[in-house]
Write an enzyme that holds these catalytic residues in place. Sequence first.
Site, mmCIF file in Angstrom:
data_model
loop_
_atom_site.group_PDB
_atom_site.id
_atom_site.type_symbol
_atom_site.label_atom_id
_atom_site.label_comp_id
_atom_site.label_asym_id
_atom_site.label_seq_id
_atom_site.Cartn_x
_atom_site.Cartn_y
_atom_site.Cartn_z
ATOM 1 C CB SER A 182 -5.441 3.707 73.281
ATOM 2 O OG SER A 182 -5.751 3.723 71.911
ATOM 3 C CG HIS A 210 -3.452 2.657 77.399
ATOM 4 N ND1 HIS A 210 -3.147 3.944 77.747
ATOM 5 C CD2 HIS A 210 -3.455 2.624 76.047
ATOM 6 C CE1 HIS A 210 -2.997 4.669 76.659
ATOM 7 N NE2 HIS A 210 -3.168 3.891 75.609
ATOM 8 C CE LYS A 239 0.482 5.846 75.792
ATOM 9 N NZ LYS A 239 0.252 4.943 74.675
HETATM 10 C C1 LIG Z 1 0.665 4.988 73.222
HETATM 11 C C2 LIG Z 1 0.383 3.707 72.547
HETATM 12 C C3 LIG Z 1 1.344 3.105 71.722
HETATM 13 C C4 LIG Z 1 2.617 3.805 71.336
HETATM 14 O O1 LIG Z 1 3.535 3.879 72.373
HETATM 15 P P1 LIG Z 1 4.676 4.992 72.304
HETATM 16 O O2 LIG Z 1 5.687 4.521 73.276
HETATM 17 O O3 LIG Z 1 4.016 6.274 72.682
HETATM 18 O O4 LIG Z 1 5.189 5.034 70.910
HETATM 19 C C5 LIG Z 1 1.069 1.856 71.214
HETATM 20 N N1 LIG Z 1 -0.109 1.237 71.465
HETATM 21 C C6 LIG Z 1 -1.065 1.799 72.225
HETATM 22 C C7 LIG Z 1 -2.321 1.059 72.478
HETATM 23 C C8 LIG Z 1 -0.856 3.052 72.779
HETATM 24 O O5 LIG Z 1 -1.809 3.625 73.510
#
Ligand SMILES: *Cc1c(COP(=O)(O)O)cnc(C)c1O
Length: 391
Positions: A182, A210, A239
């Site tokens: 990320s 992602h 996302k």
């Molecule tokens: C954003 C993210 C999460 C968490 O997801 P949310 O729905 O925002 O709680 C988990 N893993 C990765 C790699 C992320 O980038």
Amino acid sequence: MIKPTYSWVDQQINDLKKRGLYRHLRTIESGPASTVEIEGKEMLIASSNNYLGLAADQRLIMEASKVVQQFGVGSTGSRLTTGNSTWHEKLEKRIAAFKKEEAAIVFSSGYLANVGVISALAQDGDVILSDELNHASLIDGCRLSKANTMVYRHVDMNDLKKKLQLARNAQNKFIVTDSVFSMDGNLAPLPEIKELADQYNAFIIVDDAHATGVLGENGRGSTEHFHVEVDITIGTFSKAIGTEGGFAAGSFPIIELLRNKARSFIFQTALPPGSVAAAIKSIDIIEQEKSLIHSLRANIEKLQKQLAEIGFVTMPTPTPIIPVLIGEAQKTVAFSKQLEREGIFAPAIRPPTVPEGKSRIRLTVMASHTDKHIQQVSQAFYTTGKNMGVI
Ligand SMILES: *Cc1c(COP(=O)(O)O)cnc(C)c1O
């Protein structure tokens, strides 16, 4: 009421400030478009996870509004009590079909999915092999699990192999990794991981936060991109899908076990049905409108190319995450502030989100960025980079 002073709290806050690690909230005063109003100033967003621009899509908004009218604004309970609506079940079927998996389970966030899945599946006597740059929610899942966690060097297959060898007598072995990291935007080498997993009889849990809606011909994620199968894919709706919530997809029995054992599923209020309905609509749009993913990919290439031309070193990846390494936390904050003066919103990413000395501006590209937007970003990077002696 007058509260006492808490000197240990003041001390910690001062310490964060001294180290350039103090965080404060910024206030967005408009909807999630490519340009937004932040504290009275119009700025171009170059750091949003709304990769396909779907968070503000009228079709999703209409769908959510319709369902809010019928189902209200709160789900009123956990999925296993009063919170499970037809919409939640539809979304689980929809995401399983999109991911080409037997079944799926929806959580209230990706964070909760990661924490719940890992702690429910990895037992005492098991070993978790975890990439050192995994997302905090995967790390927290490992911490909550009774299994023993072994951290392997970032995408280092020799180190993973060594640790699998050490763990060979464990009951179950789980390899846990982000598919797209990320903060770096690079990919985990899933085909090699799969080979090692087969060789050592380990299970693979992939966090596709992602990758979902971004990678693969149809945006199905990392398994489509690499044409490999894994045991469990975790993801988020927050996302590219543009709504909120998390999911895990895999075989029927694994999903059945998660419904019975994942504590963040059992002890959490279900998502509001309006948001769930919007997620279904979003997946429909991603599947039907390939132009969204194509625009995103074109924009990724444009920005990477322009940044390289003005002297920034970026990694060529197929993901919308383009980290620009600055190094020291304070300097990165100053860089971000200067970008803001140029009308670009891209906050500094600092420890503990990234390792010490590796603070960065994490740029992200959106499908809805125009050519002019992309040029504005690289122009601001040029000006700021020259000013601060970075290029
Ligand atoms: C954003 C993210 C999460 C968490 O997801 P949310 O729905 O925002 O709680 C988990 N893993 C990765 C790699 C992320 O980038």
